[in-house]
Scaffold this motif. Structure first.
Motif, PDB file in Angstrom:
ATOM      1  N   UNK A   1       0.866  -1.174   0.000  1.00 53.35           N
ATOM      2  CA  UNK A   1       0.000   0.000   0.000  1.00 53.35           C
ATOM      3  C   UNK A   1       0.908   1.230   0.000  1.00 53.35           C
ATOM      4  N   UNK A   2       0.709   2.107  -0.971  1.00 55.58           N
ATOM      5  CA  UNK A   2       1.606   3.267  -1.039  1.00 55.58           C
ATOM      6  C   UNK A   2       1.242   4.284   0.044  1.00 55.58           C
ATOM      7  N   UNK A   3       2.139   5.243   0.253  1.00 56.77           N
ATOM      8  CA  UNK A   3       1.979   6.202   1.339  1.00 56.77           C
ATOM      9  C   UNK A   3       0.708   7.043   1.202  1.00 56.77           C
TER      10      UNK A   3
ATOM     11  N   UNK B   1      -2.209   6.291  -0.157  1.00 53.65           N
ATOM     12  CA  UNK B   1      -3.374   5.470   0.181  1.00 53.65           C
ATOM     13  C   UNK B   1      -3.395   5.148   1.675  1.00 53.65           C
ATOM     14  N   UNK B   2      -2.220   4.852   2.241  1.00 58.65           N
ATOM     15  CA  UNK B   2      -2.149   4.575   3.679  1.00 58.65           C
ATOM     16  C   UNK B   2      -2.531   5.799   4.485  1.00 58.65           C
ATOM     17  N   UNK B   3      -2.095   6.978   4.035  1.00 59.24           N
ATOM     18  CA  UNK B   3      -2.429   8.213   4.744  1.00 59.24           C
ATOM     19  C   UNK B   3      -3.940   8.412   4.782  1.00 59.24           C
ATOM     20  N   UNK B   4      -4.611   8.133   3.685  1.00 61.54           N
ATOM     21  CA  UNK B   4      -6.065   8.281   3.640  1.00 61.54           C
ATOM     22  C   UNK B   4      -6.739   7.291   4.587  1.00 61.54           C
ATOM     23  N   UNK B   5      -6.258   6.036   4.588  1.00 60.93           N
ATOM     24  CA  UNK B   5      -6.870   5.019   5.443  1.00 60.93           C
ATOM     25  C   UNK B   5      -6.598   5.279   6.922  1.00 60.93           C
ATOM     26  N   UNK B   6      -5.420   5.813   7.232  1.00 57.61           N
ATOM     27  CA  UNK B   6      -5.050   6.072   8.623  1.00 57.61           C
ATOM     28  C   UNK B   6      -5.522   7.437   9.106  1.00 57.61           C
ATOM     29  N   UNK B   7      -6.049   8.242   8.194  1.00 64.08           N
ATOM     30  CA  UNK B   7      -6.490   9.602   8.523  1.00 64.08           C
ATOM     31  C   UNK B   7      -5.342  10.422   9.112  1.00 64.08           C
ATOM     32  N   UNK B   8      -4.168  10.282   8.488  1.00 61.04           N
ATOM     33  CA  UNK B   8      -2.989  11.035   8.904  1.00 61.04           C
ATOM     34  C   UNK B   8      -2.404  11.746   7.685  1.00 61.04           C
TER      35      UNK B   8
ATOM     36  N   UNK C   1       2.894  13.441   5.359  1.00 52.95           N
ATOM     37  CA  UNK C   1       4.191  13.915   5.869  1.00 52.95           C
ATOM     38  C   UNK C   1       4.274  13.887   7.395  1.00 52.95           C
ATOM     39  N   UNK C   2       3.353  13.190   8.060  1.00 47.80           N
ATOM     40  CA  UNK C   2       3.400  13.099   9.523  1.00 47.80           C
ATOM     41  C   UNK C   2       4.667  12.370   9.970  1.00 47.80           C
ATOM     42  N   UNK C   3       5.463  12.952  10.870  1.00 46.78           N
ATOM     43  CA  UNK C   3       6.594  12.194  11.435  1.00 46.78           C
ATOM     44  C   UNK C   3       6.056  11.000  12.228  1.00 46.78           C
TER      45      UNK C   3
ATOM     46  N   UNK D   1       6.025   7.424   4.120  1.00 48.26           N
ATOM     47  CA  UNK D   1       6.792   6.702   3.106  1.00 48.26           C
ATOM     48  C   UNK D   1       8.103   6.155   3.671  1.00 48.26           C
ATOM     49  N   UNK D   2       8.507   6.624   4.871  1.00 48.51           N
ATOM     50  CA  UNK D   2       9.735   6.138   5.505  1.00 48.51           C
ATOM     51  C   UNK D   2       9.450   5.168   6.653  1.00 48.51           C
ATOM     52  N   UNK D   3       8.184   4.807   6.843  1.00 46.14           N
ATOM     53  CA  UNK D   3       7.820   3.968   7.996  1.00 46.14           C
ATOM     54  C   UNK D   3       8.488   2.601   7.947  1.00 46.14           C
ATOM     55  N   UNK D   4       8.674   2.048   6.739  1.00 48.44           N
ATOM     56  CA  UNK D   4       9.312   0.728   6.632  1.00 48.44           C
ATOM     57  C   UNK D   4      10.732   0.763   7.183  1.00 48.44           C
ATOM     58  N   UNK D   5      11.445   1.862   6.966  1.00 51.62           N
ATOM     59  CA  UNK D   5      12.809   1.980   7.484  1.00 51.62           C
ATOM     60  C   UNK D   5      12.807   1.994   9.003  1.00 51.62           C
ATOM     61  N   UNK D   6      11.855   2.696   9.595  1.00 46.58           N
ATOM     62  CA  UNK D   6      11.756   2.719  11.051  1.00 46.58           C
ATOM     63  C   UNK D   6      11.448   1.328  11.596  1.00 46.58           C
ATOM     64  N   UNK D   7      10.595   0.588  10.891  1.00 41.69           N
ATOM     65  CA  UNK D   7      10.257  -0.771  11.335  1.00 41.69           C
ATOM     66  C   UNK D   7      11.486  -1.682  11.257  1.00 41.69           C
TER      67      UNK D   7
END
Length: 538
Positions: free
Chosen positions: A293-295, A297-304, A307-309, A396-402
């Motif tokens: 799921x691209x960033x 689409x994820x932002x829309x689903x997460x309601x965030x 560019x949220x840190x 879009x950088x969440x995978x790196x944090x994980x």
């Protein structure tokens, strides 16, 4: 307050129209509602499914009855004729008002009674709710009514499990345990009646670290014992127990504390299973971290905002992860929501992944991890390992944090943030030394320790780590300084270790360090596997 007023407040429990009812037998319904709300007077057809409630007054046209449970309203003088007509129409289950009825012929019907103060609309709501998926009747495991009965049996007194607002979620229904008028009204209305002392009593329970005893000043009212049900900082509900009807067990406080821990897990599971929004957000997080799921689409689903840190945390049960991860999933979700309303979590294999919107300071992350680990240990006796990756600039950088959070876990600490173990991760990122490249002195030290049970590798690592400080080495190893000096001398004499050889000394330290850490990891895995085999039902 009049009984009718208490009952009227309960109309808020009417279920939403979307879920479809499921088959429920009369026996299950009676067990869920209890004799204070609905009591069997005559009839044996307890194991047949019942339909939706139908209100019928004497003299009114009788609609198609089918398997409906029929509420007979109106004057009692007209009830015998109403029963005859219902039986002739093929009905089989009827509810009448008042506990005692003088009816000459039940016409083969199953007769039930409800108290005069029970509003018909409230009984309708109770039965309709009981027939919905996820209700106490339709939950094959972990339903709160069965839990309330189990707690009541352990304590020896009647029990209710309530929300912090006084709304009753479940109550015990065991023979030989009497209730007082306050509890009876609470059960009928599914809400604790309003009294001047309510606010003070609930506040005392919610702020106390353990059970609170309330002595009654009225001869008709029982003493009470109560405890808050907590998951970490969150109060999920309250357990109330009536004392003296009969007397509680001697260690009632301890039993009640244990019951609160069990109840917390039930309430967490119910909260998560009935929250479609939480499920949807969790699946969006899964897709984001799996790169399906691209960033945007994820932002829309997460309601965030995209560019949220964010920071990603990984939570892993120490033993039997496949079993325990599912048990703590809602605990992780609750702590995430306490951090930020936009947090999301999802179970991924044996790990629980937690997305936390920033800003996220290192001390705050440490506290969240510690609170989560403490809550899991206290609520369910489960040990967790929690690791947090770095804060990244957007989804879009969440995978790196994980990815980095998973490496933080490898440091082996119960709770760790990237800043806590950065140096360790840099070292573990170095390629594993090829056996062919391992220095001969290093190989000799490791082989000697393995065959002779010595600790030369630990001594050398400690000595090099203290930059040759023999006093610090002795203290770290908990040995006398002379013993430490002897071991270091033996390392140079027996194994040919060069302590001031520049690059070779550095490589010696790195190879020994990596080898020792692998041995420790293998030992921990072996212990974990043995624990899982020894206690598969934990």
């Amino acid at each position: 307050m009049e009984p009718g007023d208490v009952v009227a407040r309960s109309t808020t429990i009417l279920p939403p129209p979307n879920p479809q009812p499921r088959p429920v037998t009369l026996r299950e319904l009676l067990g869920a509602l209890g004799p204070h709300a609905l009591r069997l007077v005559a009839g044996q057809r307890l194991d047949e499914p019942i339909g939706e409630p139908l209100i019928y007054g004497p003299g009114e046209p009788l609609p198609d009855v089918g398997d409906s449970i029929v509420f007979v309203t109106g004057a009692r003088a007209g009830q015998p004729e109403a029963l005859r007509r219902i039986a002739a129409a093929g009905g089989h289950t009827v509810v009448l008002k008042a506990w005692k009825q003088e009816i000459g012929d039940d016409h083969g019907l199953t007769l039930l009674c409800t108290p005069d103060e029970m509003a018909w609309r409230h009984l309708d709501a109770l039965i309709t709710t009981a027939r919905l998926p996820g209700s106490a009747v339709n939950e094959p495991s972990g339903d709160l009514f069965s839990l309330a009965n189990a707690i009541a049996a352990s304590l020896g007194g009647p029990v209710t499990i309530e929300e912090t607002t006084g709304r009753i979620m479940a109550y015990s229904n065991l023979p030989g345990q009497d209730i007082d008028p306050i509890r009876r009204l609470a059960i009928l209305g599914r809400q604790t009646p309003e009294r001047p002392t309510n606010a003070v009593e609930y506040q005392a329970v919610l702020t106390a670290p353990g059970p609170v005893f309330f002595e009654s000043s009225h001869p008709d009212y029982a003493d009470r014992l109560a405890v808050a049900v907590r998951a970490g900082h969150q109060v999920l509900g309250v357990i109330w127990v009536l004392c003296g009807r009969p007397q509680l067990v001697e260690d009632a406080d301890r039993v009640l504390i244990d019951a609160a821990r069990t109840t917390a897990m039930h309430l967490l599971r119910r909260r998560g299973s009935h929250d479609p929004d939480r499920t949807r957000r969790g699946e969006a997080l899964r897709g984001l971290l799996a790169d399906t799921l691209d960033a945007p689409a994820a932002a829309a689903a997460l309601a965030l905002p995209e560019a949220t840190p964010v920071v990603v945390g990984v939570v892993r049960p120490v033993t039997q992860p496949g079993l325990h991860a599912a048990r703590v999933a809602d605990l992780v979700a609750l702590h995430g929501e306490y951090w930020h309303s936009g947090a999301a979590s999802v179970l991924d294999g044996d790990d629980l992944l937690l997305l936390l919107p920033g800003p996220a300071s290192t001390p705050r992350l440490r506290k969240l991890g510690t609170d989560l680990a403490t809550a899991a240990r206290r609520s369910a006796g489960i040990a967790l390992r929690v690791g947090f990756g770095p804060e990244v600039s957007g989804l879009d950088q969440a995978r790196r944090s994980r990815q980095l959070a998973e490496r933080v876990l490898l440091a082996g600490r119960p709770v760790a943030v990237l800043d806590d173990v950065r140096s360790e991760l840099v070292l573990t990122a170095l390629p594993d030394d090829d056996e062919a490249l391992r220095l001969a002195p290093v190989r000799s030290v490791l082989e000697h320790d393995a065959t002779q049970g010595t600790d030369y590798a630990a001594t050398l690592l400690t000595y090099l780590g203290t930059f040759g400080n023999i006093t610090a080495t002795a203290q770290a190893l908990n040995v006398h300084e002379n013993t430490a000096r002897y071991r270091v001398r033996r390392l140079t004499e027996r194994f040919g270790i060069e302590l001031g050889a520049g690059d070779e000394t550095l490589v010696t330290w790195l190879q020994l360090r990596n080898a020792c850490r692998r041995l420790q990891a293998d030992t921990r895995r072996s212990v974990s596997d043995d624990s899982g085999r020894a206690d598969p039902g934990a």
